[in-house]
Write a protein that holds these residues in place. Structure first.
Motif, short mmCIF file in Angstrom:
data_model
loop_
_atom_site.label_atom_id
_atom_site.label_comp_id
_atom_site.label_asym_id
_atom_site.label_seq_id
_atom_site.Cartn_x
_atom_site.Cartn_y
_atom_site.Cartn_z
N VAL A 161 -92.47 16.35 -77.76
CA VAL A 161 -93.61 17.00 -77.12
C VAL A 161 -93.15 18.34 -76.56
CG1 VAL A 161 -95.31 16.77 -75.26
CG2 VAL A 161 -94.62 14.76 -76.58
N SER A 162 -93.96 19.35 -76.68
CA SER A 162 -93.62 20.68 -76.20
C SER A 162 -93.49 20.67 -74.68
CB SER A 162 -94.70 21.67 -76.61
OG SER A 162 -94.44 22.92 -76.03
N THR A 163 -92.43 21.33 -74.18
CA THR A 163 -92.21 21.41 -72.73
C THR A 163 -92.48 22.82 -72.23
OG1 THR A 163 -89.87 21.87 -73.14
CG2 THR A 163 -90.49 19.57 -72.75
N TRP A 164 -93.16 23.64 -73.03
CA TRP A 164 -93.45 25.01 -72.65
C TRP A 164 -94.35 25.04 -71.43
CZ3 TRP A 164 -97.86 27.96 -72.14
CH2 TRP A 164 -97.66 29.34 -72.02
N GLN A 165 -94.04 25.94 -70.50
CA GLN A 165 -94.88 26.13 -69.32
C GLN A 165 -95.19 27.61 -69.19
OE1 GLN A 165 -92.85 24.53 -65.97
NE2 GLN A 165 -93.23 22.41 -66.54
N ALA A 166 -96.35 27.90 -68.69
CA ALA A 166 -96.75 29.29 -68.50
C ALA A 166 -95.88 29.92 -67.40
CB ALA A 166 -98.22 29.37 -68.10
N PRO A 167 -95.50 31.19 -67.56
CA PRO A 167 -94.72 31.85 -66.52
C PRO A 167 -95.55 32.02 -65.25
CG PRO A 167 -95.38 33.42 -68.20
CD PRO A 167 -95.78 32.07 -68.68
N PRO A 168 -94.91 32.12 -64.10
CA PRO A 168 -95.67 32.28 -62.86
C PRO A 168 -96.45 33.59 -62.86
CG PRO A 168 -93.33 32.56 -62.45
CD PRO A 168 -93.48 32.11 -63.87
N CYS A 169 -97.59 33.59 -62.23
CA CYS A 169 -98.46 34.76 -62.19
C CYS A 169 -98.21 35.52 -60.90
CB CYS A 169 -99.92 34.31 -62.28
SG CYS A 169 -101.05 35.70 -62.26
N ASP A 170 -97.97 36.83 -61.01
CA ASP A 170 -97.70 37.67 -59.84
C ASP A 170 -98.97 38.32 -59.30
OD1 ASP A 170 -95.04 37.06 -60.16
OD2 ASP A 170 -94.63 38.83 -61.40
#
Length: 153
Positions: free
Chosen positions: A90-99
């Motif tokens: 399963v993909s473990t990709w997470q969106a980068p934090p938003c500044d």
């Protein structure tokens, strides 16, 4: 049929009908209505609806039908594809934090409202004689009125 759409096929309802393969499914529907007594005696192959055989011969046809191999191969391909999907992690990709912080940005903006045809400089100028200027390019003009009317009952 796919290899040669112009190949002639004999109609199962009337042996004198010879139809091009590309038109055969349409002809079957038409002839079924024209020959209801013959239609009662024929059975449809579960692997290919174009195969109409006498009901007594259906089990023999099913055992020998060439299209059965295509269906079985599709099932094998689907099953092996399902197994490959199960083996993929399963993909473990997470969106980068938003500044971005839109609330803070809206507080930082000046309190001057948007006015059509006026620049911030025009609104911020302290001259009492400031008149509305058209900031649009010369080939574009501002509308003189709204494109709709408000109706009251």
């Amino acid at each position: 049929d796919v290899l040669d759409p112009e190949r002639l096929i004999q109609c199962p309802y009337n042996k004198h009908h010879r139809i091009r393969a590309c038109r055969f499914p349409y002809h079957l529907v038409k002839c079924r209505k024209s020959y209801p007594e013959v239609a009662k005696e024929l059975a449809t192959c579960p692997f290919n609806a174009r195969h109409l055989v006498p009901q007594a011969d259906l089990s023999n046809h099913i055992a020998k039908c060439n299209d059965k191999g295509f269906l079985e191969q599709d099932i094998v391909n689907q099953y092996s594809g399902f197994q490959r999907e199960q083996m993929n992690p399963v993909s473990t990709w997470q969106a980068p934090p938003c500044d971005e912080d839109w609330e803070e940005e809206s507080l930082e903006q000046s309190g001057s409202p948007f006015v059509w045809g006026m620049t911030k400089h025009d609104m911020n100028s302290s001259s009492a004689t400031s008149e509305q200027k058209n900031c649009l390019p010369s080939r574009v003009r501002a509308p003189e009125s709204f494109p709709y009317a408000i109706w009251k009952s």
